[in-house]
Scaffold this motif. Structure first.
Motif, PDB file in Angstrom:
ATOM      1  N   PHE A 140      -7.835  -1.450   8.674  1.00 27.83           N
ATOM      2  CA  PHE A 140      -7.431  -2.857   8.704  1.00 27.83           C
ATOM      3  C   PHE A 140      -6.772  -3.185  10.044  1.00 27.83           C
ATOM      4  O   PHE A 140      -6.314  -2.296  10.767  1.00 27.83           O
ATOM      5  N   ASP A 141      -6.729  -4.491  10.331  1.00 24.69           N
ATOM      6  CA  ASP A 141      -5.978  -4.960  11.496  1.00 24.69           C
ATOM      7  C   ASP A 141      -5.241  -6.266  11.210  1.00 24.69           C
ATOM      8  O   ASP A 141      -4.665  -6.860  12.113  1.00 24.69           O
ATOM      9  N   ARG A 142      -5.234  -6.720   9.961  1.00 24.12           N
ATOM     10  CA  ARG A 142      -4.580  -7.999   9.648  1.00 24.12           C
ATOM     11  C   ARG A 142      -3.114  -7.858   9.297  1.00 24.12           C
ATOM     12  O   ARG A 142      -2.406  -8.848   9.139  1.00 24.12           O
ATOM     13  N   TYR A 143      -2.638  -6.602   9.170  1.00 22.99           N
ATOM     14  CA  TYR A 143      -1.229  -6.359   8.858  1.00 22.99           C
ATOM     15  C   TYR A 143      -0.601  -5.444   9.907  1.00 22.99           C
ATOM     16  O   TYR A 143      -1.287  -4.617  10.501  1.00 22.99           O
ATOM     17  N   GLY A 144       0.718  -5.589  10.076  1.00 22.85           N
ATOM     18  CA  GLY A 144       1.462  -4.582  10.808  1.00 22.85           C
ATOM     19  C   GLY A 144       1.735  -3.402   9.893  1.00 22.85           C
ATOM     20  O   GLY A 144       1.541  -3.483   8.674  1.00 22.85           O
ATOM     21  N   THR A 145       2.178  -2.299  10.470  1.00 19.29           N
ATOM     22  CA  THR A 145       2.476  -1.108   9.667  1.00 19.29           C
ATOM     23  C   THR A 145       3.965  -0.772   9.758  1.00 19.29           C
ATOM     24  O   THR A 145       4.655  -1.159  10.706  1.00 19.29           O
ATOM     25  N   VAL A 146       4.442  -0.055   8.730  1.00 18.69           N
ATOM     26  CA  VAL A 146       5.851   0.313   8.646  1.00 18.69           C
ATOM     27  C   VAL A 146       5.965   1.829   8.753  1.00 18.69           C
ATOM     28  O   VAL A 146       5.250   2.556   8.054  1.00 18.69           O
ATOM     29  N   LEU A 147       6.859   2.295   9.624  1.00 17.64           N
ATOM     30  CA  LEU A 147       7.086   3.730   9.799  1.00 17.64           C
ATOM     31  C   LEU A 147       8.405   4.115   9.131  1.00 17.64           C
ATOM     32  O   LEU A 147       9.343   3.316   9.083  1.00 17.64           O
ATOM     33  N   PHE A 148       8.470   5.356   8.639  1.00 19.77           N
ATOM     34  CA  PHE A 148       9.668   5.817   7.948  1.00 19.77           C
ATOM     35  C   PHE A 148       9.784   7.322   8.111  1.00 19.77           C
ATOM     36  O   PHE A 148       8.809   8.016   8.459  1.00 19.77           O
ATOM     37  N   ASN A 149      10.985   7.857   7.876  1.00 17.95           N
ATOM     38  CA  ASN A 149      11.204   9.297   8.041  1.00 17.95           C
ATOM     39  C   ASN A 149      11.116  10.024   6.694  1.00 17.95           C
ATOM     40  O   ASN A 149      10.772   9.411   5.674  1.00 17.95           O
ATOM     41  N   THR A 155      12.025   3.318   9.926  1.00 15.87           N
ATOM     42  CA  THR A 155      12.423   3.574  11.315  1.00 15.87           C
ATOM     43  C   THR A 155      11.799   2.594  12.307  1.00 15.87           C
ATOM     44  O   THR A 155      12.300   2.445  13.423  1.00 15.87           O
ATOM     45  N   ALA A 156      10.705   1.937  11.942  1.00 16.61           N
ATOM     46  CA  ALA A 156      10.063   1.007  12.884  1.00 16.61           C
ATOM     47  C   ALA A 156       9.053   0.124  12.164  1.00 16.61           C
ATOM     48  O   ALA A 156       8.489   0.505  11.128  1.00 16.61           O
ATOM     49  N   PHE A 157       8.841  -1.051  12.751  1.00 12.44           N
ATOM     50  CA  PHE A 157       7.793  -1.974  12.309  1.00 12.44           C
ATOM     51  C   PHE A 157       6.823  -2.140  13.472  1.00 12.44           C
ATOM     52  O   PHE A 157       7.227  -2.560  14.560  1.00 12.44           O
ATOM     53  N   GLN A 158       5.576  -1.792  13.258  1.00  8.91           N
ATOM     54  CA  GLN A 158       4.581  -1.863  14.322  1.00  8.91           C
ATOM     55  C   GLN A 158       3.759  -3.139  14.212  1.00  8.91           C
ATOM     56  O   GLN A 158       3.442  -3.601  13.112  1.00  8.91           O
ATOM     57  N   GLU A 159       3.378  -3.681  15.366  1.00  7.18           N
ATOM     58  CA  GLU A 159       2.583  -4.908  15.412  1.00  7.18           C
ATOM     59  C   GLU A 159       1.199  -4.690  14.801  1.00  7.18           C
ATOM     60  O   GLU A 159       0.732  -3.553  14.666  1.00  7.18           O
ATOM     61  N   LYS A 160       0.546  -5.800  14.480  1.00  6.39           N
ATOM     62  CA  LYS A 160      -0.816  -5.732  13.964  1.00  6.39           C
ATOM     63  C   LYS A 160      -1.739  -5.086  14.989  1.00  6.39           C
ATOM     64  O   LYS A 160      -1.736  -5.463  16.166  1.00  6.39           O
ATOM     65  N   GLY A 166      -2.638   3.151   7.005  1.00  9.08           N
ATOM     66  CA  GLY A 166      -1.239   2.887   7.289  1.00  9.08           C
ATOM     67  C   GLY A 166      -0.538   2.239   6.105  1.00  9.08           C
ATOM     68  O   GLY A 166      -1.169   1.658   5.220  1.00  9.08           O
ATOM     69  N   TRP A 167       0.780   2.358   6.113  1.00  4.76           N
ATOM     70  CA  TRP A 167       1.604   1.746   5.070  1.00  4.76           C
ATOM     71  C   TRP A 167       2.022   0.363   5.537  1.00  4.76           C
ATOM     72  O   TRP A 167       2.602   0.215   6.610  1.00  4.76           O
ATOM     73  N   ILE A 168       1.726  -0.646   4.721  1.00  6.72           N
ATOM     74  CA  ILE A 168       2.080  -2.016   5.077  1.00  6.72           C
ATOM     75  C   ILE A 168       3.193  -2.526   4.161  1.00  6.72           C
ATOM     76  O   ILE A 168       3.400  -2.008   3.056  1.00  6.72           O
ATOM     77  N   ASN A 169       3.897  -3.534   4.634  1.00  9.56           N
ATOM     78  CA  ASN A 169       4.893  -4.222   3.814  1.00  9.56           C
ATOM     79  C   ASN A 169       4.145  -4.981   2.722  1.00  9.56           C
ATOM     80  O   ASN A 169       3.400  -5.912   3.001  1.00  9.56           O
ATOM     81  N   GLY A 170       4.360  -4.586   1.464  1.00 12.11           N
ATOM     82  CA  GLY A 170       3.612  -5.169   0.354  1.00 12.11           C
ATOM     83  C   GLY A 170       4.216  -6.438  -0.225  1.00 12.11           C
ATOM     84  O   GLY A 170       3.685  -6.992  -1.186  1.00 12.11           O
ATOM     85  N   GLY A 171       5.342  -6.903   0.341  1.00  7.41           N
ATOM     86  CA  GLY A 171       5.904  -8.174  -0.107  1.00  7.41           C
ATOM     87  C   GLY A 171       6.676  -8.126  -1.411  1.00  7.41           C
ATOM     88  O   GLY A 171       6.856  -9.140  -2.077  1.00  7.41           O
ATOM     89  N   VAL A 172       7.162  -6.941  -1.789  1.00  8.14           N
ATOM     90  CA  VAL A 172       8.065  -6.802  -2.941  1.00  8.14           C
ATOM     91  C   VAL A 172       9.302  -6.056  -2.441  1.00  8.14           C
ATOM     92  O   VAL A 172       9.186  -4.969  -1.857  1.00  8.14           O
ATOM     93  N   TYR A 173      10.483  -6.639  -2.665  1.00 10.84           N
ATOM     94  CA  TYR A 173      11.721  -6.085  -2.135  1.00 10.84           C
ATOM     95  C   TYR A 173      12.806  -6.042  -3.212  1.00 10.84           C
ATOM     96  O   TYR A 173      12.807  -6.865  -4.130  1.00 10.84           O
ATOM     97  N   TRP A 174      13.734  -5.111  -3.037  1.00 12.17           N
ATOM     98  CA  TRP A 174      15.021  -5.157  -3.729  1.00 12.17           C
ATOM     99  C   TRP A 174      16.052  -5.454  -2.655  1.00 12.17           C
ATOM    100  O   TRP A 174      16.063  -4.803  -1.600  1.00 12.17           O
TER     101      TRP A 174
END
Length: 243
Positions: A140-149, A155-160, A166-174
């Motif tokens: 995919f290229d329509r989402y940015g990806t999220v990095l974690f340890n 640890t980082a949010f990468q641009e599209k 890759g792991w993307i922000n799925g739009g569900v948060y606590w």
């Protein structure tokens, strides 16, 4: 039983990319079968015992308020109305000032079948500022990806850009109820009335905040573009009839 029983839903979107198939209504009200998309988010939240939903509305909010009223499917419904666009961050900050509790937050144009019980159980409510449910996507290229340890700390949010996986922000948060207060007191930043949650919070304060990655390989759909909106027409009613 969930300890967190309130959910916010970002429902103020214009649906610019959907104009070819859905016109003159807020994007979360886009019809799926004979129900608005938001209907399915209410069904999902009801399954986990959410007692109150606050809809963060703006554009043509009367369409939403007249449909959902003050109670929908046994869930109390309240509204946080933007009379001018506040951005995702401004809308969330305004709504959280009225609830005084930890909460879940959902995007009003995506469905991600996150296990909210499991999500809450992984959180140390005294330490976690925000938990982000991440969805594993391929090619995919329509989402940015999220990095974690290894401790699942973001640890980082990468641009599209194009990625094979890759792991993307799925739009569900606590979200911790003291989150915005922490930005003000510990980060020494006074947020404006209008700002982006993604750019001005996540990307700006990645290392000052405790952002927890919660990994879920569950069904995910984003109705923000016409082809996926079309796909949702057949998939979502079938999905909910089977659960």
């Amino acid at each position: 039983m969930l300890q967190t029983t309130t959910a916010l839903i970002l429902a103020g979107g214009f649906g610019t990319r959907l104009q070819s198939v859905v016109k003159d209504i807020p994007k979360p009200m886009a019809p799926i079968g004979n129900q608005p998309f938001l209907h399915y988010l209410f069904l999902y939240l009801k399954k986990f015992g959410i007692k109150k939903v606050v809809l963060l509305v703006g554009y043509k909010h009367e369409v939403i308020t007249s449909h959902f009223g003050n109670n929908y499917s046994g869930i109390e419904v309240a509204y946080s109305i933007e009379h001018e666009p506040l951005g995702t961050g401004g809308a969330i900050m305004k709504a959280m000032q009225s609830i005084n509790s930890n909460c879940f937050l959902l995007n009003g144009d995506t469905f991600f079948n996150v296990d909210l019980w499991q999500m809450e159980n992984t959180i140390n409510t005294n330490e976690t500022d925000i938990a982000l449910a991440l969805s594993l996507q391929k090619k995919f290229d329509r989402y940015g990806t999220v990095l974690f340890n290894q401790q699942q700390k973001v640890t980082a949010f990468q641009e599209k850009k194009w990625v094979d996986e890759g792991w993307i922000n799925g739009g569900v948060y606590w979200i911790n109820q003291h989150f915005f207060e922490k930005i003000k007191t510990q980060c020494n930043v006074e947020l404006p009335t209008k700002f982006s949650f993604e750019k001005d919070v996540f990307e700006t304060f990645t290392h000052q905040l405790n952002l927890l990655a919660f990994l879920q390989q569950q069904y995910f759909i984003d109705i923000g573009i016409p082809e996926d909106y079309t796909r949702a027409q057949s998939e979502l009613p079938l999905y909910f009839s089977a659960v």
